[in-house]
Scaffold this motif. Structure first.
Motif, PDB file in Angstrom:
ATOM      1  N   THR A  55       0.865  -1.168   0.000  1.00  9.76           N
ATOM      2  CA  THR A  55       0.000   0.000   0.000  1.00  9.76           C
ATOM      3  C   THR A  55       0.910   1.229   0.000  1.00  9.76           C
ATOM      4  N   PRO A  56       0.420   2.384  -0.435  1.00 11.19           N
ATOM      5  CA  PRO A  56       1.270   3.580  -0.457  1.00 11.19           C
ATOM      6  C   PRO A  56       1.884   3.864   0.916  1.00 11.19           C
ATOM      7  N   GLY A  57       3.191   4.097   0.922  1.00 11.83           N
ATOM      8  CA  GLY A  57       3.914   4.390   2.146  1.00 11.83           C
ATOM      9  C   GLY A  57       4.449   3.164   2.864  1.00 11.83           C
ATOM     10  N   GLN A  58       3.991   1.978   2.480  1.00 15.02           N
ATOM     11  CA  GLN A  58       4.459   0.748   3.126  1.00 15.02           C
ATOM     12  C   GLN A  58       5.861   0.403   2.637  1.00 15.02           C
ATOM     13  N   ALA A  59       6.692  -0.087   3.526  1.00 14.81           N
ATOM     14  CA  ALA A  59       8.069  -0.454   3.171  1.00 14.81           C
ATOM     15  C   ALA A  59       8.212  -1.969   3.155  1.00 14.81           C
ATOM     16  N   ALA A 116      26.101  -4.601  -4.556  1.00 13.53           N
ATOM     17  CA  ALA A 116      24.827  -4.751  -5.255  1.00 13.53           C
ATOM     18  C   ALA A 116      24.263  -3.377  -5.573  1.00 13.53           C
ATOM     19  N   THR A 117      23.798  -3.202  -6.800  1.00 14.59           N
ATOM     20  CA  THR A 117      23.158  -1.960  -7.213  1.00 14.59           C
ATOM     21  C   THR A 117      21.677  -2.247  -7.420  1.00 14.59           C
ATOM     22  N   PHE A 118      20.834  -1.663  -6.550  1.00 12.82           N
ATOM     23  CA  PHE A 118      19.381  -1.795  -6.637  1.00 12.82           C
ATOM     24  C   PHE A 118      18.870  -0.589  -7.413  1.00 12.82           C
ATOM     25  N   SER A 119      17.946  -0.790  -8.356  1.00 14.74           N
ATOM     26  CA  SER A 119      17.395   0.351  -9.088  1.00 14.74           C
ATOM     27  C   SER A 119      15.938   0.105  -9.446  1.00 14.74           C
ATOM     28  N   THR A 120      15.188   1.208  -9.567  1.00 14.15           N
ATOM     29  CA  THR A 120      13.789   1.147  -9.978  1.00 14.15           C
ATOM     30  C   THR A 120      13.408   2.463 -10.643  1.00 14.15           C
ATOM     31  N   THR A 121      12.367   2.402 -11.458  1.00 13.44           N
ATOM     32  CA  THR A 121      11.835   3.575 -12.145  1.00 13.44           C
ATOM     33  C   THR A 121      10.319   3.471 -12.144  1.00 13.44           C
ATOM     34  N   GLY A 122       9.632   4.609 -12.012  1.00 13.03           N
ATOM     35  CA  GLY A 122       8.179   4.583 -12.089  1.00 13.03           C
ATOM     36  C   GLY A 122       7.564   5.815 -11.484  1.00 13.03           C
ATOM     37  N   PRO A 123       6.218   5.900 -11.542  1.00 15.37           N
ATOM     38  CA  PRO A 123       5.530   7.051 -10.977  1.00 15.37           C
ATOM     39  C   PRO A 123       5.709   7.097  -9.464  1.00 15.37           C
ATOM     40  N   GLY A 124       6.064   8.258  -8.956  1.00 16.12           N
ATOM     41  CA  GLY A 124       6.237   8.421  -7.523  1.00 16.12           C
ATOM     42  C   GLY A 124       7.608   8.044  -7.013  1.00 16.12           C
ATOM     43  N   VAL A 125       8.442   7.447  -7.867  1.00 18.63           N
ATOM     44  CA  VAL A 125       9.783   7.065  -7.431  1.00 18.63           C
ATOM     45  C   VAL A 125      10.645   8.314  -7.405  1.00 18.63           C
ATOM     46  N   GLY A 126      11.315   8.514  -6.305  1.00 17.36           N
ATOM     47  CA  GLY A 126      12.196   9.663  -6.161  1.00 17.36           C
ATOM     48  C   GLY A 126      13.424   9.255  -5.393  1.00 17.36           C
ATOM     49  N   GLU A 127      14.257  10.212  -5.118  1.00 21.48           N
ATOM     50  CA  GLU A 127      15.458   9.959  -4.340  1.00 21.48           C
ATOM     51  C   GLU A 127      15.075   9.312  -3.005  1.00 21.48           C
ATOM     52  N   ALA A 144       6.950   2.134  -0.788  1.00 19.41           N
ATOM     53  CA  ALA A 144       5.995   2.312  -1.875  1.00 19.41           C
ATOM     54  C   ALA A 144       5.611   3.781  -2.028  1.00 19.41           C
ATOM     55  N   PRO A 145       5.713   4.313  -3.244  1.00 17.26           N
ATOM     56  CA  PRO A 145       5.277   5.699  -3.498  1.00 17.26           C
ATOM     57  C   PRO A 145       3.758   5.821  -3.366  1.00 17.26           C
ATOM     58  N   THR A 146       3.264   7.049  -3.388  1.00 15.06           N
ATOM     59  CA  THR A 146       1.820   7.269  -3.286  1.00 15.06           C
ATOM     60  C   THR A 146       1.088   6.863  -4.553  1.00 15.06           C
ATOM     61  N   ALA A 147       1.787   6.817  -5.671  1.00 13.09           N
ATOM     62  CA  ALA A 147       1.159   6.419  -6.932  1.00 13.09           C
ATOM     63  C   ALA A 147       1.090   4.903  -7.009  1.00 13.09           C
ATOM     64  N   VAL A 180       1.859  -1.851  -6.136  1.00 13.89           N
ATOM     65  CA  VAL A 180       1.421  -0.881  -5.136  1.00 13.89           C
ATOM     66  C   VAL A 180      -0.031  -0.532  -5.437  1.00 13.89           C
ATOM     67  N   ALA A 181      -0.888  -0.708  -4.438  1.00 14.58           N
ATOM     68  CA  ALA A 181      -2.306  -0.372  -4.596  1.00 14.58           C
ATOM     69  C   ALA A 181      -2.452   1.144  -4.713  1.00 14.58           C
ATOM     70  N   ALA A 182      -3.445   1.581  -5.475  1.00 16.32           N
ATOM     71  CA  ALA A 182      -3.690   3.019  -5.631  1.00 16.32           C
ATOM     72  C   ALA A 182      -4.164   3.604  -4.307  1.00 16.32           C
ATOM     73  N   ALA A 183      -3.735   4.815  -4.013  1.00 14.32           N
ATOM     74  CA  ALA A 183      -4.160   5.499  -2.790  1.00 14.32           C
ATOM     75  C   ALA A 183      -5.625   5.845  -2.888  1.00 14.32           C
ATOM     76  N   THR A 184      -6.334   5.730  -1.775  1.00 11.25           N
ATOM     77  CA  THR A 184      -7.750   6.090  -1.750  1.00 11.25           C
ATOM     78  C   THR A 184      -7.909   7.448  -1.081  1.00 11.25           C
TER      79      THR A 184
END
Length: 175
Positions: free
Chosen positions: A36-40, A52-63, A96-99, A121-125
């Motif tokens: 869910t959004p905000g869950q780790a 190890a280099t971990f990487s991801t891309t997507g909506p809401g992903v930031g530093e 998890a980002p908010t998106a 990640v489930a959409a935020a309500t």
């Protein structure tokens, strides 16, 4: 003949000593793949050589998305380089980002071996009840403001009474 046997023993022993006795493919797992959004969740990479280099891309992903802090819903990317422990394992925390959406976490080790895992990640309500879109009650009206002021006034009067009693006691002992 003796030379052939000696060569076989030397070369045969060398190849056995150089045998690869551990897995070479990076294997990535996650504590939870539906978030869910905000869950780790902790992403674990096994059989890692070097770092190890971990990487991801997507909506809401930031530093710092891969280290514990979630940011706004813009499309971005994040990379985290993590050390490997003595068990050839590295870990990073994905928050998890908010998106809502699907996020692919890719892990690459120093030898170039890679593996990925997909998180959902489930959409935020918007909150409320019955999907009305109304904001939920925050509890701001649970204690009337008059009761708060009454309590603060009582504490203040108590402080004045204690100060007056101490002053009266000191005055009586100084006579």
């Amino acid at each position: 003949m003796a030379t052939g046997i000696a060569g076989l023993l030397v070369l045969g022993a060398a190849s056995a000593a150089q045998a690869d006795d551990y897995a070479s493919a990076v294997d990535v797992t996650a504590g939870d793949v539906t978030l869910t959004p905000g869950q780790a969740t902790v992403i674990t990479a096994n059989n890692v050589d070097g770092q190890a280099t971990f990487s991801t891309t997507g909506p809401g992903v930031g530093e710092n998305t891969l280290t514990s802090v979630a940011f706004a819903a813009t499309t971005g990317s994040d990379t985290a380089i993590k050390p490997v422990d003595e068990n050839r394992r590295a870990q990073a925390t994905f928050t998890a980002p908010t998106a809502g959406g699907t996020y692919v976490i890719s892990v690459e080790d120093a030898d170039g071996d890679t593996d990925t895992i997909t998180l959902t990640v489930a959409a935020a309500t918007s909150g409320g009840t019955g999907g009305s879109g109304a904001l939920p009650a925050t509890g701001g009206d649970a204690v009337p403001a008059a009761a708060i002021w009454l309590g603060a006034g009582a504490v203040g009067l108590g402080g004045i009474a204690v100060t007056a009693a101490v002053a009266r006691r000191r005055a009586a002992t100084n006579r």
